[in-house]
Write a protein that holds these residues in place. Structure first.
Motif, PDB file in Angstrom:
ATOM      1  N   LEU A 201       0.801  -1.228   0.000  1.00  0.00           N
ATOM      2  CA  LEU A 201       0.000   0.000   0.000  1.00  0.00           C
ATOM      3  C   LEU A 201       0.830   1.273   0.000  1.00  0.00           C
ATOM      4  O   LEU A 201       0.374   2.320  -0.458  1.00  0.00           O
ATOM      5  CB  LEU A 201      -0.933  -0.006   1.213  1.00  0.00           C
ATOM      6  N   SER A 202       2.050   1.222   0.511  1.00  0.00           N
ATOM      7  CA  SER A 202       2.889   2.431   0.545  1.00  0.00           C
ATOM      8  C   SER A 202       3.738   2.587  -0.705  1.00  0.00           C
ATOM      9  O   SER A 202       4.466   3.565  -0.832  1.00  0.00           O
ATOM     10  CB  SER A 202       3.793   2.395   1.786  1.00  0.00           C
ATOM     11  N   GLN A 204       3.792   3.532  -4.311  1.00  0.00           N
ATOM     12  CA  GLN A 204       2.947   4.249  -5.263  1.00  0.00           C
ATOM     13  C   GLN A 204       3.425   4.136  -6.699  1.00  0.00           C
ATOM     14  O   GLN A 204       2.848   4.735  -7.609  1.00  0.00           O
ATOM     15  CB  GLN A 204       2.875   5.732  -4.866  1.00  0.00           C
ATOM     16  N   LYS A 212       2.747  -5.365  -6.467  1.00  0.00           N
ATOM     17  CA  LYS A 212       1.642  -6.297  -6.321  1.00  0.00           C
ATOM     18  C   LYS A 212       2.125  -7.730  -6.468  1.00  0.00           C
ATOM     19  O   LYS A 212       2.891  -8.050  -7.372  1.00  0.00           O
ATOM     20  CB  LYS A 212       0.538  -6.018  -7.344  1.00  0.00           C
ATOM     21  N   TRP A 247     -10.107  -9.239   1.654  1.00  0.00           N
ATOM     22  CA  TRP A 247      -9.093  -8.593   0.829  1.00  0.00           C
ATOM     23  C   TRP A 247      -9.551  -8.705  -0.624  1.00  0.00           C
ATOM     24  O   TRP A 247      -9.085  -9.529  -1.388  1.00  0.00           O
ATOM     25  CB  TRP A 247      -7.750  -9.291   1.039  1.00  0.00           C
ATOM     26  N   GLU A 250      -7.915  -5.923  -4.608  1.00  0.00           N
ATOM     27  CA  GLU A 250      -6.945  -6.340  -5.615  1.00  0.00           C
ATOM     28  C   GLU A 250      -7.308  -7.659  -6.271  1.00  0.00           C
ATOM     29  O   GLU A 250      -6.514  -8.243  -6.997  1.00  0.00           O
ATOM     30  CB  GLU A 250      -5.546  -6.437  -4.976  1.00  0.00           C
ATOM     31  N   TYR A 329     -10.537  -0.488   0.999  1.00  0.00           N
ATOM     32  CA  TYR A 329      -9.619  -1.201   1.873  1.00  0.00           C
ATOM     33  C   TYR A 329     -10.077  -1.035   3.319  1.00  0.00           C
ATOM     34  O   TYR A 329     -10.385   0.076   3.748  1.00  0.00           O
ATOM     35  CB  TYR A 329      -8.198  -0.648   1.740  1.00  0.00           C
ATOM     36  N   ARG A 334      -5.206  -0.074   6.000  1.00  0.00           N
ATOM     37  CA  ARG A 334      -4.611   1.238   5.722  1.00  0.00           C
ATOM     38  C   ARG A 334      -3.783   1.714   6.917  1.00  0.00           C
ATOM     39  O   ARG A 334      -2.692   2.260   6.754  1.00  0.00           O
ATOM     40  CB  ARG A 334      -5.705   2.257   5.393  1.00  0.00           C
ATOM     41  N   CYS A 337      -0.137   0.526   7.355  1.00  0.00           N
ATOM     42  CA  CYS A 337       0.913   1.091   6.514  1.00  0.00           C
ATOM     43  C   CYS A 337       1.033   2.603   6.706  1.00  0.00           C
ATOM     44  O   CYS A 337       1.526   3.311   5.823  1.00  0.00           O
ATOM     45  CB  CYS A 337       0.649   0.772   5.042  1.00  0.00           C
ATOM     46  N   CYS A 345       4.834  -3.135   3.277  1.00  0.00           N
ATOM     47  CA  CYS A 345       4.064  -2.015   2.755  1.00  0.00           C
ATOM     48  C   CYS A 345       4.733  -1.391   1.531  1.00  0.00           C
ATOM     49  O   CYS A 345       4.099  -0.638   0.794  1.00  0.00           O
ATOM     50  CB  CYS A 345       3.866  -0.953   3.833  1.00  0.00           C
ATOM     51  N   CYS A 348       5.960  -6.140  -1.845  1.00  0.00           N
ATOM     52  CA  CYS A 348       4.970  -7.197  -1.625  1.00  0.00           C
ATOM     53  C   CYS A 348       5.598  -8.561  -1.407  1.00  0.00           C
ATOM     54  O   CYS A 348       5.001  -9.438  -0.783  1.00  0.00           O
ATOM     55  CB  CYS A 348       3.986  -7.246  -2.785  1.00  0.00           C
TER      56      CYS A 348
END
Length: 369
Positions: A201-202, A204, A212, A247, A250, A329, A334, A337, A345, A348
């Motif tokens: 999640l962190s 970007q 992922k 989850w 994704e 999420y 959230r 992270c 985070c 993956c």
């Protein structure tokens, strides 16, 4: 970070308890050979073209005791062979050198069961003791069916185990075409393997190769749903999938394997279910269940069932269009992270896979975004 994946099955069975027990010496209790394995009409090469991971057929061998707190031991250096009723023979390969003690694989990528043949498993342990199964015929082919998904709301017990609330979910049903004629008495087994997307999640950077990943659950003993006496028309719920706290942003997928099995194999799993319900978590191995395995020239006990089956596979992949609401999420994901985020985070591949599962960085070929 923690990950929760809840599947509410119509019937959930566990072959043996997954609880690790303390060991102690016991010279008075005779150990039994435990055998797990099956063969189907889908070969390794067939599976390559199906929405599943290719696999060779495996046999698992271990020694177990009726004493509850004696740990099972994998069986090494055994000789495992498969015969058909024409005398053809296939050897299994010991995978102990590949860090899989007690696992024996049929390393023949073209092998699959044939409808007009019967098959027998033969085992010779390192100390010379022999075991064999009866000759098993191939059950009738599975009629065509389809998986139907329905959004629904059901009352469920929440994580605090005291509160019952209505939760959104998807009901996965198996429907048999009324025009397809099933045998008068059929016995079906379904099992499920789950794969879901994991996003750092962190991270970007959409082009990052570690943003992922995909996690897959693997069970030594599959979660199972049984149906017997299947008639011409069948609309049967395989499972209810809770989407309220999952989850899903994704993506998530279920590989549903359907097996047409013999009446004796069905009875074997029915016996296990009865014992599990009676003894709950601390049940010893099911020493009194039915079996098609026998000792040859000695009286040492053997547990298990070597099954020959017809198999169909269905790949169900979640799509947001299946629901009439958006899936954010969860807050705990959230928050995990935010301050002092853990390494997963950002990468993956550093996430912890589920128990008995695995994580891959490359998207599976059958995955649809």
């Amino acid at each position: 970070m923690r990950f929760t994946l809840s599947i509410f099955l119509s019937i959930q069975l566990v072959f043996f308890s997954c609880v690790e027990n303390f060991s102690f010496e016991s010279d008075d209790e005779e150990q039994a050979l435990v055998v797990e394995g099956f063969i189907t009409d889908i070969s390794y090469n067939d599976a390559i073209f199906l929405p599943m991971d290719a696999r060779n057929f495996e046999i698992r061998l271990k020694m177990s005791s009726p004493v509850i707190n004696v740990q099972d031991q994998p069986v090494l250096y055994a000789e495992v062979k498969l015969y058909d009723d024409l005398g053809n023979c296939w050897d299994y390969t010991d995978l102990s050198t590949n860090l899989r003690p007690g696992v024996y694989a049929l390393m023949n990528d073209d092998f699959s069961v044939q409808q007009d043949r019967m098959y027998q498993l033969q085992i010779v342990l390192g100390d010379g003791r022999q075991y064999e199964s009866g000759f098993e015929s191939v059950p009738a082919a599975i009629p065509a069916g389809e998986i139907i998904t329905q959004q629904t709301v059901r009352p469920q017990l929440l994580e605090d185990e005291t509160t019952i609330a209505n939760v959104d979910g998807l009901s996965l049903r198996y429907k048999l075409d009324p025009s397809a004629r099933a045998p008068e008495e059929s016995h079906y087994v379904w099992d499920f393997t789950t794969t879901y997307g994991y996003l750092a999640l962190s991270n970007q950077d959409n082009s990052s190769p570690v943003r992922k990943c995909w996690m897959t659950t693997v069970y030594d003993h599959s979660q199972i749903t049984l149906v017997d006496n299947v008639q011409e028309e069948l609309d049967y719920e395989l499972l209810f999938f809770d989407v309220g706290h999952q989850w899903l942003p994704e993506g998530i997928s279920l590989l549903i394997s359907q097996y047409s099995v013999s009446k004796d194999f069905y009875q074997f799993y029915d016996d296990i279910q009865a014992q599990e319900q009676q003894s709950e978590l601390f049940a010893p191995p099911p020493f009194n269940t039915s079996s098609n395995l026998y000792p040859v020239g000695h009286n040492s006990p053997v547990i298990g069932f070597f099954q020959v089956a017809n198999q169909n596979v269905y790949r169900w992949i979640f799509s947001p269009e299946m629901l009439d609401f958006a899936i954010p999420y969860p807050e705990w994901m959230r928050a995990g992270c935010d301050a002092l985020p853990p390494p997963e985070c950002f990468d993956c591949t550093l996430a912890t896979p589920p128990p008995r599962g695995y994580l891959v960085r490359d998207k599976p070929e059958w995955w649809i975004d």
